[in-house]
Design an enzyme around this catalytic site. Structure first.
Site, PDB file in Angstrom:
ATOM      1  N   GLU A 483      75.013 -20.812  44.063  1.00  0.00           N
ATOM      2  CA  GLU A 483      75.875 -19.643  44.236  1.00  0.00           C
ATOM      3  C   GLU A 483      77.001 -19.556  43.219  1.00  0.00           C
ATOM      4  O   GLU A 483      77.944 -18.793  43.398  1.00  0.00           O
ATOM      5  CB  GLU A 483      76.432 -19.600  45.671  1.00  0.00           C
ATOM      6  N   GLU A 549      68.250 -17.508  50.133  1.00  0.00           N
ATOM      7  CA  GLU A 549      68.643 -18.169  51.375  1.00  0.00           C
ATOM      8  C   GLU A 549      68.659 -17.144  52.502  1.00  0.00           C
ATOM      9  O   GLU A 549      69.492 -16.240  52.511  1.00  0.00           O
ATOM     10  CB  GLU A 549      70.041 -18.796  51.265  1.00  0.00           C
TER      11      GLU A 549
END
Length: 878
Positions: A483, A549
């Site tokens: 991320e 995710e």
């Protein structure tokens, strides 16, 4: 004189054989280590590494392992995976680093004859170390960094009598972080090049020693005067290939580093043999030179290709790469590899990356992987079991999350065997490395954005990891971080130097939820959600076209929960008053994720056993619904999805298909069912019946059979029709919405969606339970009992064939859990693998389930089976 001439050839032959054997010498130092905290140690490394220094009172140490693992194995701390025990262990942030700074000592026998070189290899120390051997310092420069391998030539340091003592002082991370409840605690753990989760995360409590120790393998290697290192194999597979067909040639490009330890030049040959042909390159190395040497490209005729799980075989080749000089093998490396090529393209329709293997596009069905064990107790057997579970879920990719570590070669070996593509993150995370404002963090975003402190060490470690893993066919992609991208200079080094120079064959994603991977048209972080969702959302609401995710719940059943919940905490974890507030501190401590009101349609749970049993129904539906919803829109909305997450390295209560003890829950089998290569499925939003074909073949004359069952077991066939399917496609067959709505209105219903081939063999068997018009499973709550017949026969070593029959007079035997148990203790035998589980049988139906357990012949085992309306019974194995 005649005698000398007679024996001279024999002597030369024996010397050659001796040289050949020494070149293969490589063994682990993994037993008989001892340790002591630095605070209890008066002597320095020079004295400690002297074999005459007494080790009175030293504690047996676990190597590979961490300090905490050693303390646990010696009964010095309680099991941090059980109950609230982790709170009873001192945290390094409170004690100071010296509390977990330990000396490790190991004695071993080794010597070197003329021309032999002896090397001491460390595959991982966390975090820095001082190394001594026989009274002398080995590492003249600092050994720092958890992910950096080190090799030392110890030939001149060996004791003349062959009895040696190694002493290693291991220091914890320079910045251990305050475990204040934030993701990675206060974030300062990320100032080093090491694990970030050890300061705590939303799925784990802090690891008290921050995984300090000689955590990975230590081994001795013996070579001749030239050391062969870092072999590299690249396979080029042009064009579009078909699994199992006769193949056009592939190209092998093989190279390696050669290190000359001599003060003079040496000439020899680097070579390997494959398919009956020897490929070689003559080499001259300068004094003390290390050089990379490339062999001539080799054209492999009709290669056997490596394919991802579900698409073809995972064929593996092996070569013995050798450097020979003066007629003797100086060093060799045996390398296993697969012939395959990874390609990526941008799908302009989905606006996401599309992955291909050997020219064939692959719809990615993946799982996010944290780490096998929070205390780094890795083993080849555990890796094999976990990756086998992923194979059994019909997944084809695993992503290694960036807050953990570069996985070990043994992990990749299992992925090679089972056909799992891998995305390997480098060790960054948005949480610790400054993507967001976070009041839990000690430093501001600007400071955290430049973590770690030593960028050079990060780059050096990355280069070493690439060399360690690059030959595995399963490794498909590198990712800059979780991320967040690495800092600009690290990112530049990875993209422009490290990967092009050392690999150059794989896609590099700058960060895990990058727009380069999946266009983030919804804003936000570009991934999630992570909790329980209505099944309709997976089908009807478009999300990121390659979601890195997205996940749900995953609590285990009562047997699983009792392994780590003390008896007083074996309760329903939440208030059943509509607030769903978590009321038990141990459930909360183990990161329980809320099921909301998802269990209520089955009836309010009466106790923990009932709660956990009903949770399995939700688990199964959540993950079947998730993967079916994404599959239903493949190549239109999506090119892939990666579930957050498939496993836990600790006794956590969220996002898992099997628990820490390798006991699967219903999530695994719901995902397995929904991910079938050929799969018939029901859209709960539109009432559509659809078929997914995840093969490269056209499928002719596939019979679709859809049958409804009421709660008494009466059946009604809704359709039976032959279908044709294009390769790697999804096809809408028909809508049955009105009929299903009418049939389920009063008390719900069962829906069987099956695919059969022309031999009437079932290819896909999908069994749904649908609620009534009010959204409740009222019929399930009133079902009659359905006793089933079962026989179990050992069909092969480590394998049992379990035959289940539901007599015609019964209703449906619903949602039966199968377990392999030890007849003496009653405990489940783990890990056990099932061809199916949580199975339902319609009246008159017979099913055969294969049960696999490696040590079956070493145990007195039996089968247990019981379900929603089927009494528990124990079956003797014949």
């Amino acid at each position: 004189m005649k005698t000398i001439r007679l024996y001279l050839p024999i002597l030369l032959l024996l010397l050659f054989i001796s040289s050949l054997c020494h070149a293969q010498d490589r063994y682990e130092l993994n037993t008989d280590w001892y340790c002591q905290p630095i605070d209890d140690t008066q002597a320095d490394g020079h004295a400690l590494s002297n074999p005459s220094y007494p080790l009175t009172g030293w504690m047996p140490a676990t190597v590979p392992g961490t300090v905490l693992t050693t303390l646990l194995n010696n009964g010095k701390v309680p099991d941090p995976f059980y109950g609230m025990n982790n709170e009873k262990i001192k945290d390094i942030y409170d004690t100071g680093r010296e509390y977990y700074t330990y000396w490790f000592v190991k004695e071993f026998e080794e010597s070197a004859t003329d021309g032999e070189q002896v090397w001491l290899n460390f595959r991982g120390i966390n975090y820095s170390a001082d190394i001594f051997l026989n009274g002398q310092k080995v590492n003249q420069t600092p050994f720092k960094g958890m992910y950096l391998r080190k090799q030392y030539n110890i030939t001149k340091l060996l004791a003349k009598n062959g009895k040696n003592r190694l002493a290693v002082l291991v220091h914890p991370a320079d910045h251990v972080g305050n475990p204040n409840g934030g993701q990675g605690g206060d974030g300062t753990i990320a100032k080093g090049v090491a694990l970030q989760y050890t300061a705590g995360w939303d799925w784990i409590q802090p690891v008290r020693d921050r995984n300090t120790g000689i955590w990975d393998k230590v081994f001795i290697e013996k070579t001749g005067t030239v050391n062969l290192k870092h072999p590299h194999i690249v396979t080029l597979v042009p064009g579009t290939r078909i699994p199992g067909a006769s193949q056009e040639p592939a190209t092998l490009k093989v190279s390696a580093e050669l290190q000359n330890v001599l003060d003079h030049s040496i000439s020899g040959t680097l070579q390997y043999t494959l398919a009956g042909k020897t490929i070689s390159q003559k080499v001259t190395l300068k004094p003390q030179e290390t050089a990379e040497v490339a062999l001539p490209d080799f054209t492999l005729q009709n290669p056997k290709l490596w394919w991802p799980n579900g698409y073809g075989e995972q064929h593996l080749y092996a070569i013995d790469l050798q450097f020979t000089a003066d007629g003797a093998v100086s060093d060799r490396e045996k390398i296993t590899f697969g012939v395959r090529e990874i390609q990526t393209t941008w799908n302009s329709h989905t606006r996401s990356k599309e992955i291909a293997v050997n020219g064939q596009k692959i719809f990615i069905k993946g799982g996010n992987w944290i780490i096998s064990d929070a205390m780094l107790r890795f083993s080849k057997a555990r890796y094999d079991a976990e990756i086998r579970f992923h194979r059994d879920m019909n997944l084809n990719l695993i992503r290694i999350w960036g807050g953990a570590l570069p996985e070990r070669p043994e992990f990749y070996e299992a992925c090679d065997r089972y056909g799992m593509l891998v995305i390997q993150d480098f060790w960054m995370s948005g949480d610790c490395n400054g993507r967001w404002l976070d009041p839990k963090k000690k430093d501001d975003q600007w400071t955290r954005r430049q973590y770690p402190d030593d960028h050079g060490l990060f780059i050096e470690s990355a280069a070493d990891v690439v060399k360690m893993l690059r030959n595995h066919p399963s490794l498909a992609m590198w990712c800059g971080g979780n991320e967040i991208t690495p800092p600009a200079d690290i990112l530049k080094a990875l993209k422009e130097d490290v990967l092009p120079k050392l690999d150059g064959t794989r896609w590099f994603i700058d960060y895990s939820n990058s727009d380069e991977m999946s266009y983030n048209f919804k804003g936000g972080n570009g991934d999630g959600p992570y909790g329980i969702q209505d099944i309709s959302t997976f089908w009807a609401e478009k999300t990121w076209p390659f979601n890195s995710e997205v996940g749900s719940v995953g609590t285990g059943d009562a047997t699983s929960l009792k392994r780590f919940l003390p008896e007083e905490n074996q309760v329903i974890p939440v208030e059943m008053d509509g607030t769903e507030k978590v009321r038990d501190e141990v459930w909360s401590y183990h990161k329980y994720i809320d099921y909301g009101n998802a269990l209520e349609p089955y009836g309010s749970p009466e106790d923990m056993e009932d709660f956990a049993a009903k949770a399995q129904l939700v688990n199964y539906n959540q993950y079947r619904g998730l993967i079916e919803g994404f599959t239903a829109h493949m190549w239109d909305w999506y090119t892939g999805v990666i579930i957050w997450k498939t496993q836990n390295p600790w006794t956590s209560l969220r996002g898992q298909m099997y628990d820490y003890y390798l006991d699967p829950n219903a999530s695994l089998y719901g995902l397995r069912n929904g991910s079938e290569v050929l799969h018939g499925m029901y859209d709960p939003v539109k009432g559509n019946i659809m078929i997914a074909n995840n093969t490269f073949d056209q499928q002719h004359d596939i019979m679709l059979r859809v049958t409804a069952y009421d709660m008494q077991g009466n059946d009604q066939q809704l359709t039976q029709v032959f279908c044709y399917l294009e390769p790697t496609s999804i096809r809408l067959i028909m809508s049955l919405q009105e009929r299903i709505k009418a049939l389920s209105a009063d008390e719900g219903m069962f829906l069987s969606v099956q695919l059969l081939n022309t031999d009437q063999k079932i290819l896909s068997d999908n069994f749904y339970w649908l609620p009534d018009a009010n959204g409740n499973y009222s019929g399930l709550q009133r079902m009659e009992k359905a006793n089933i017949q079962a026989t179990a026969t050992q069909s092969a070593p480590g394998e049992v064939s379990l035959k289940l029959t539901n007599p015609s007079g019964n209703t449906v035997s619903f949602f039966n859990r199968i377990s392999l148990v030890d007849t003496e203790s009653g405990e489940r035998l783990l890990p056990t693998f099932f061809s199916d589980n949580y199975v339902s049988l319609t009246p008159g139906e017979e099913k055969v389930v294969t049960v696999s357990y490696a040590d079956l012949d070493k145990n007195s085992a039996a089968i247990e089976i019981g379900g929603w309306n089927t009494p528990l019974q124990t079956i003797t194995i014949e």
